[in-house]
Scaffold this active site. Structure first.
Site, PDB file in Angstrom:
ATOM      1  N   GLN A 151      29.433  92.116  53.077  1.00 54.83           N
ATOM      2  CA  GLN A 151      28.266  92.927  53.460  1.00 54.83           C
ATOM      3  C   GLN A 151      28.508  93.287  54.924  1.00 54.83           C
ATOM      4  O   GLN A 151      28.278  92.480  55.816  1.00 54.83           O
ATOM      5  CB  GLN A 151      26.972  92.140  53.261  1.00 54.83           C
ATOM      6  CG  GLN A 151      25.738  92.761  53.919  1.00 54.83           C
ATOM      7  CD  GLN A 151      25.442  94.175  53.473  1.00 54.83           C
ATOM      8  OE1 GLN A 151      25.541  94.511  52.297  1.00 54.83           O
ATOM      9  NE2 GLN A 151      25.121  95.055  54.415  1.00 54.83           N
ATOM     10  N   GLU A 167      17.930 105.574  57.043  1.00 61.20           N
ATOM     11  CA  GLU A 167      16.998 104.940  56.107  1.00 61.20           C
ATOM     12  C   GLU A 167      15.739 105.760  55.840  1.00 61.20           C
ATOM     13  O   GLU A 167      15.268 105.813  54.701  1.00 61.20           O
ATOM     14  CB  GLU A 167      16.637 103.529  56.575  1.00 61.20           C
ATOM     15  CG  GLU A 167      17.834 102.562  56.636  1.00 61.20           C
ATOM     16  CD  GLU A 167      18.503 102.329  55.287  1.00 61.20           C
ATOM     17  OE1 GLU A 167      17.931 102.719  54.245  1.00 61.20           O
ATOM     18  OE2 GLU A 167      19.620 101.764  55.272  1.00 61.20           O
ATOM     19  N   HIS A 196      21.743 107.599  49.652  1.00 61.33           N
ATOM     20  CA  HIS A 196      22.549 107.353  50.860  1.00 61.33           C
ATOM     21  C   HIS A 196      23.893 108.096  50.803  1.00 61.33           C
ATOM     22  O   HIS A 196      24.535 108.271  51.841  1.00 61.33           O
ATOM     23  CB  HIS A 196      22.832 105.861  51.031  1.00 61.33           C
ATOM     24  CG  HIS A 196      21.802 105.103  51.813  1.00 61.33           C
ATOM     25  ND1 HIS A 196      21.401 105.477  53.090  1.00 61.33           N
ATOM     26  CD2 HIS A 196      21.105 103.969  51.529  1.00 61.33           C
ATOM     27  CE1 HIS A 196      20.500 104.603  53.539  1.00 61.33           C
ATOM     28  NE2 HIS A 196      20.296 103.676  52.601  1.00 61.33           N
ATOM     29  N   HIS A 255      17.585 104.980  45.716  1.00 62.67           N
ATOM     30  CA  HIS A 255      17.725 104.834  47.167  1.00 62.67           C
ATOM     31  C   HIS A 255      19.202 104.758  47.578  1.00 62.67           C
ATOM     32  O   HIS A 255      19.653 105.518  48.433  1.00 62.67           O
ATOM     33  CB  HIS A 255      16.976 103.575  47.612  1.00 62.67           C
ATOM     34  CG  HIS A 255      17.072 103.294  49.079  1.00 62.67           C
ATOM     35  ND1 HIS A 255      16.087 103.650  49.976  1.00 62.67           N
ATOM     36  CD2 HIS A 255      18.040 102.700  49.817  1.00 62.67           C
ATOM     37  CE1 HIS A 255      16.442 103.291  51.195  1.00 62.67           C
ATOM     38  NE2 HIS A 255      17.629 102.702  51.134  1.00 62.67           N
ATOM     39  N   GLU A 256      19.936 103.873  46.938  1.00 66.58           N
ATOM     40  CA  GLU A 256      21.349 103.702  47.344  1.00 66.58           C
ATOM     41  C   GLU A 256      22.151 104.960  47.022  1.00 66.58           C
ATOM     42  O   GLU A 256      23.033 105.354  47.788  1.00 66.58           O
ATOM     43  CB  GLU A 256      21.959 102.464  46.681  1.00 66.58           C
ATOM     44  CG  GLU A 256      21.206 101.148  46.920  1.00 66.58           C
ATOM     45  CD  GLU A 256      20.831 100.876  48.372  1.00 66.58           C
ATOM     46  OE1 GLU A 256      21.505 101.397  49.277  1.00 66.58           O
ATOM     47  OE2 GLU A 256      19.835 100.152  48.608  1.00 66.58           O
ATOM     48  N   ASP A 272      20.597  93.756  63.280  1.00 64.88           N
ATOM     49  CA  ASP A 272      19.922  93.147  62.126  1.00 64.88           C
ATOM     50  C   ASP A 272      18.466  92.822  62.463  1.00 64.88           C
ATOM     51  O   ASP A 272      17.598  92.856  61.598  1.00 64.88           O
ATOM     52  CB  ASP A 272      20.610  91.840  61.702  1.00 64.88           C
ATOM     53  CG  ASP A 272      21.932  92.107  60.995  1.00 64.88           C
ATOM     54  OD1 ASP A 272      22.184  93.268  60.628  1.00 64.88           O
ATOM     55  OD2 ASP A 272      22.709  91.144  60.826  1.00 64.88           O
ATOM     56  N   LYS A 327      14.259  89.961  51.719  1.00 68.33           N
ATOM     57  CA  LYS A 327      12.941  90.585  51.590  1.00 68.33           C
ATOM     58  C   LYS A 327      11.951  89.661  50.872  1.00 68.33           C
ATOM     59  O   LYS A 327      10.756  89.678  51.148  1.00 68.33           O
ATOM     60  CB  LYS A 327      13.109  91.896  50.818  1.00 68.33           C
ATOM     61  CG  LYS A 327      11.840  92.539  50.373  1.00 68.33           C
ATOM     62  CD  LYS A 327      12.104  93.772  49.531  1.00 68.33           C
ATOM     63  CE  LYS A 327      10.932  94.025  48.625  1.00 68.33           C
ATOM     64  NZ  LYS A 327      11.130  95.134  47.708  1.00 68.33           N
ATOM     65  N   GLN A 343      27.379  96.126  56.811  1.00 72.42           N
ATOM     66  CA  GLN A 343      26.309  96.665  57.647  1.00 72.42           C
ATOM     67  C   GLN A 343      25.469  95.514  58.192  1.00 72.42           C
ATOM     68  O   GLN A 343      25.189  94.573  57.449  1.00 72.42           O
ATOM     69  CB  GLN A 343      25.389  97.605  56.843  1.00 72.42           C
ATOM     70  CG  GLN A 343      24.495  98.454  57.722  1.00 72.42           C
ATOM     71  CD  GLN A 343      23.522  99.342  56.932  1.00 72.42           C
ATOM     72  OE1 GLN A 343      23.376  99.207  55.736  1.00 72.42           O
ATOM     73  NE2 GLN A 343      22.868 100.237  57.624  1.00 72.42           N
ATOM     74  N   TYR A 376      12.385 102.911  57.869  1.00 75.25           N
ATOM     75  CA  TYR A 376      12.290 103.344  56.471  1.00 75.25           C
ATOM     76  C   TYR A 376      11.042 104.194  56.232  1.00 75.25           C
ATOM     77  O   TYR A 376      11.120 105.336  55.798  1.00 75.25           O
ATOM     78  CB  TYR A 376      12.218 102.123  55.547  1.00 75.25           C
ATOM     79  CG  TYR A 376      13.519 101.370  55.391  1.00 75.25           C
ATOM     80  CD1 TYR A 376      13.960 100.508  56.385  1.00 75.25           C
ATOM     81  CD2 TYR A 376      14.296 101.505  54.252  1.00 75.25           C
ATOM     82  CE1 TYR A 376      15.150  99.801  56.245  1.00 75.25           C
ATOM     83  CE2 TYR A 376      15.490 100.800  54.099  1.00 75.25           C
ATOM     84  CZ  TYR A 376      15.911  99.947  55.093  1.00 75.25           C
ATOM     85  OH  TYR A 376      17.078  99.261  54.946  1.00 75.25           O
ATOM     86  N   GLU A 420      24.683 100.647  50.128  1.00 75.00           N
ATOM     87  CA  GLU A 420      25.235 101.934  49.697  1.00 75.00           C
ATOM     88  C   GLU A 420      26.734 102.072  49.950  1.00 75.00           C
ATOM     89  O   GLU A 420      27.177 103.109  50.443  1.00 75.00           O
ATOM     90  CB  GLU A 420      24.474 103.059  50.407  1.00 75.00           C
ATOM     91  CG  GLU A 420      24.662 103.125  51.940  1.00 75.00           C
ATOM     92  CD  GLU A 420      23.720 102.261  52.752  1.00 75.00           C
ATOM     93  OE1 GLU A 420      23.207 101.249  52.222  1.00 75.00           O
ATOM     94  OE2 GLU A 420      23.497 102.582  53.926  1.00 75.00           O
TER      95      GLU A 420
HETATM   96  N1  BES Z   1      21.592 100.046  53.875  1.00 75.50           N
HETATM   97  C1  BES Z   1      20.486  99.274  53.451  1.00 75.50           C
HETATM   98  C2  BES Z   1      20.676  97.797  53.627  1.00 75.50           C
HETATM   99  C3  BES Z   1      20.918  97.380  55.069  1.00 75.50           C
HETATM  100  C4  BES Z   1      20.283  97.995  56.125  1.00 75.50           C
HETATM  101  C5  BES Z   1      21.788  96.344  55.318  1.00 75.50           C
HETATM  102  C6  BES Z   1      20.557  97.597  57.436  1.00 75.50           C
HETATM  103  C7  BES Z   1      22.039  95.938  56.609  1.00 75.50           C
HETATM  104  C8  BES Z   1      21.419  96.557  57.672  1.00 75.50           C
HETATM  105  C9  BES Z   1      20.123  99.582  51.999  1.00 75.50           C
HETATM  106  O1  BES Z   1      20.292 100.919  51.674  1.00 75.50           O
HETATM  107  C10 BES Z   1      18.666  99.300  51.836  1.00 75.50           C
HETATM  108  O2  BES Z   1      17.887  99.942  52.491  1.00 75.50           O
HETATM  109  N2  BES Z   1      18.301  98.354  50.978  1.00 75.50           N
HETATM  110  C11 BES Z   1      16.932  98.001  50.720  1.00 75.50           C
HETATM  111  C12 BES Z   1      16.447  98.590  49.455  1.00 75.50           C
HETATM  112  C13 BES Z   1      15.718  99.852  49.561  1.00 75.50           C
HETATM  113  C14 BES Z   1      15.208 100.282  48.192  1.00 75.50           C
HETATM  114  C15 BES Z   1      14.629  99.903  50.582  1.00 75.50           C
HETATM  115  C16 BES Z   1      16.896  96.503  50.526  1.00 75.50           C
HETATM  116  O3  BES Z   1      17.953  95.892  50.528  1.00 75.50           O
HETATM  117  O4  BES Z   1      15.808  95.971  50.376  1.00 75.50           O
HETATM  118 ZN    ZN Z   2      18.855 102.143  52.632  1.00 72.82          ZN
END
Ligand code: BES
Ligand code: ZN
Length: 655
Positions: free
Chosen positions: A191, A369, A350, A346-347, A424, A609, A193, A432, A322
């Site tokens: 991972q 985002e 991207h 969503h992905e 992070d 989350k 990002q 978002y 993504e």
């Molecule tokens: N690119 C993000 C995940 C991310 C963001 C990883 C910043 C590390 C740093 C991915 O596209 C994302 O936004 N995932 C969300 C789901 C989305 C439906 C809101 C998640 O993981 O909850």
């Molecule tokens: Zn995202």
């Protein structure tokens, strides 16, 4: 030869004070007999134009790299050789790379053979006349890791680095067979990002710097490797080849190794998963090809060839990632009824907002985002209708309200000032949901007839480039803000959206009629006027259930929760979004019948989350000791990022 052995060999016959003096000399970097092959004292290095990277692409830029990796599950390390092809705008400048906790054993330089076509050669196996390089590792920075400077003598344009990753590399998770769906083989995934690519390969780890890559990955028997790239046959069993011919930033380079099989969905789309969940996953994601067609209709052709989804084990700390050509996804979106596929939308989105047009730095994350959430809802609307998209928007607006309640004013801006923090930590629903709301505001003021072509042009004009918030301001001023607004629609104060906290007073208010019907029964249910059995749940979608649960007020009597659970078995819900929401409510209302399910959930799922609010609720309920006990047992199974977030939340590292 290492620094210590050279020093020991040369000092054995010296007196103690002379030795100390020599040692001091070594420490300040004045080596008596310079040896070009080993590093001098760590230097203080300063970040480049991107505050989260040591790279200085304006001086020397990586254009292409070839990775050769050997995956060792026994030691939880990757043994790597990376060959980087560089472009040198400044003949005297070193190549500056990012690294974190890499054990670097050799750095070499070479001039690429005249016939070498960087674009079409597999650099992972290139033959050249290598010579040892002079190189230097910077001091360890808590967030950035260590800069690596490689002196480029004469006209060299290739750099080769041999290294080993650390078992606790922040960008990798190594899983034991018991942590996978099939429980037969170990699993590894990356991972990268935001700034974790540097923990598994030396790179210019800034979203504003793109390169193409190829790779060969050697794995043990019974597992296969996948990357965010096209596969090629190496002709050797257990060795997988990959090439990525579209230039991408380092945070999109991805690797997964496990017992994985493939099933097609459409011509360009398919699913990778462990055998035992492949059929379920393929059923769940059946709409992927239609989603792809829907985005193409709005924002132009899909530029990445294939679009596949890899279902990871539940320890994955995110919902989805993504990675180009190959989205990584949590299995917690497999609900059986396709109700959580907005994550796939969503992905996939991207592939335009983020992968094609990328935020130049992490301070511009909303350009990735926020745009993606907006696109995601357009996809959902086009496949499933406006009502479902509106419900997502309302849930998103609630998330945003919570984020505003928790964040300081500065962190509520779209244009972020991360100021030395780990990106992070700057991650919140502001990028978002406030970002998506800004695009919705523009859509509503100018109408889709103007706004859709505007977004299409944004993607076309910046394809395979990086963008800043300032560039968006200029682009909007030039191509949208001067256009006629729809009747009675407000002008958009971009400055307020970008650089002020909260929301402008005339910002859109998402509404969903399907939720308003639910709002009508919450009060009567909570007051006991309506029994659980009397709730009109027959046609409730999972989104409506989520909304209902979120709408239950703090004062709701635990007896009402028990009645709900008895009637609807929420503690056993197979929908992980509903389950997580229910478990949090249970903690907040001291409904202890859900305790066992909570503990099982925390041990099984690593999605941040879900974990952060659940552990947070336990703390607030005065159950900190219990939270720490559960965490101590679950911690080894969590991803390094999740571990460190929870270490912070629960105070002090517990093993
Ligand atoms: N690119 C993000 C995940 C991310 C963001 C990883 C910043 C590390 C740093 C991915 O596209 C994302 O936004 N995932 C969300 C789901 C989305 C439906 C809101 C998640 O993981 O909850
Ligand atoms: Zn995202």
């Amino acid at each position: 030869m290492g620094l210590t052995s050279a020093a020991q060999a040369g000092t054995s016959a010296l007196t103690v004070p002379t030795r100390i003096l020599l040692l001091l000399l070594l420490l300040v970097g004045c080596r008596p007999t310079p040896e070009p092959t080993f590093p001098t004292t760590p230097q203080i290095m300063t970040a480049g134009p991107d505050e989260h990277s040591y790279a200085r692409a304006a001086e020397v830029r990586v254009r292409h790299f070839g990775l050769s990796l050997e995956v060792d599950f026994a030691t939880r390390t990757l043994l790597g050789v990376i060959t980087l092809a560089v472009e040198r705008a400044d003949a005297r400048a070193p190549l500056r790379l990012d690294t974190r906790a890499l054990d670097i054993s050799r750095v070499e330089i070479a001039r690429a053979p005249a016939a070498l076509q960087i674009e079409s050669t597999h650099l992972a196996a290139v033959e050249a006349l290598w010579s040892p390089a002079r190189w230097n590792l910077g001091a360890v920075d808590e967030h950035l890791g260590q800069g690596l400077a490689v002196e480029l003598e004469g006209d060299v344009d290739l750099v080769r680095i041999t290294y080993r990753t650390a078992p606790e590399a922040s960008g990798l998770q190594w899983l034991a067979p018991a942590q996978t769906a099939d429980r037969t083989q170990p699993f590894l995934y990356s991972q990268s990002q935001a700034i974790h690519a540097r923990s598994w390969f030396p790179c210019q780890d800034s979203p504003g710097i793109r390169a193409t890559y190829d790779a060969v990955v050697r794995v043990p028997p019974n597992v296969r490797a996948l990357m965010s790239a096209d596969p090629f046959e190496t002709g050797t069993a257990g060795t997988y080849g990959f090439e990525m011919r579209q230039a991408i930033p380092a945070y999109l380079v991805a690797l997964a190794v496990g017992r994985l099989e493939f099933a097609a969905i459409g011509d360009r789309t398919g699913v990778w998963a462990e055998p035992s969940i492949l059929a379920t996953a393929t059923h769940e994601f059946a709409d992927m090809e239609r989603m792809l067609v829907a985005v193409e209709g709005l924002y132009g052709p899909y530029r990445w060839g294939r679009y596949d989804v890899l279902v990871l084990p539940p320890a994955f700390p995110f919902g989805g990632m993504e990675n180009p050509k190959l989205t990584f996804a949590t299995p917690t979106i497999i609900a059986g009824d396709r109700s959580l596929v907005s994550l796939i939308a969503h992905e996939l989105a991207h592939s335009w907002s983020g992968n094609l047009v990328t935020n130049a730095t992490w301070a511009d994350l909303w350009l990735n985002e926020g745009f993606t959430v907006y696109l995601e809802r357009r996809i959902i609307e086009s496949l499933f209708g406006r009502e479902r998209a509106d419900m997502d928007a309302v849930l998103g607006r609630q998330d945003l309200a919570e984020a505003f309640a928790e964040l300081g004013a500065d962190d509520q801006h779209l244009r972020l000032a991360l100021g030395g923090r780990n990106p992070d930590d700057g991650l919140s629903d502001v990028a978002y949901e406030k970002g998506a709301l800004l695009l919705l505001a523009l859509e509503e003021s100018y109408g889709r007839k103007a706004f859709d072509p505007f977004l299409l042009a944004w993607f076309e004009d910046h394809a395979f480039g990086s963008v800043t918030t300032a560039e968006f301001e200029a682009f909007a001023a030039k191509h949208l803000l001067g256009q006629p607004r729809l009747p009675n629609k407000p002008a958009i104060d971009l400055g307020a959206w970008l650089d002020k906290p909260g929301l402008p007073s005339d910002s859109p208010v998402p509404r969903a009629e399907a939720f308003e019907r639910i709002d009508g029964v919450v009060g009567p249910f909570v007051r006991g006027e309506l029994a659980a059995a009397g709730l009109p749940t027959a046609k409730w979608t999972p989104q409506q259930w989520l909304h209902f649960l979120r709408a239950l007020p703090k004062e709701t009597d635990v007896a009402r929760l028990r009645a709900l659970d008895e009637r609807f078995a929420l503690t056993d819900s197979g929908n992980q979004e509903i389950l997580a929401q229910w478990l949090e409510i249970s903690v907040r209302h001291d409904y202890r019948a859900a305790d066992a399910a909570l503990e099982r959930f925390l041990a099984r799922v690593g999605r941040r989350k879900f974990l952060m609010p659940l552990y947070g609720a336990l703390l607030e309920a005065g159950r900190g000791d219990e939270a720490r006990r559960i965490f101590a047992r679950a911690r080894p199974g969590y991803h390094p990022i999740t571990q460190s977030s929870l270490d912070t939340l629960l105070g002090g590292r517990k093993k």
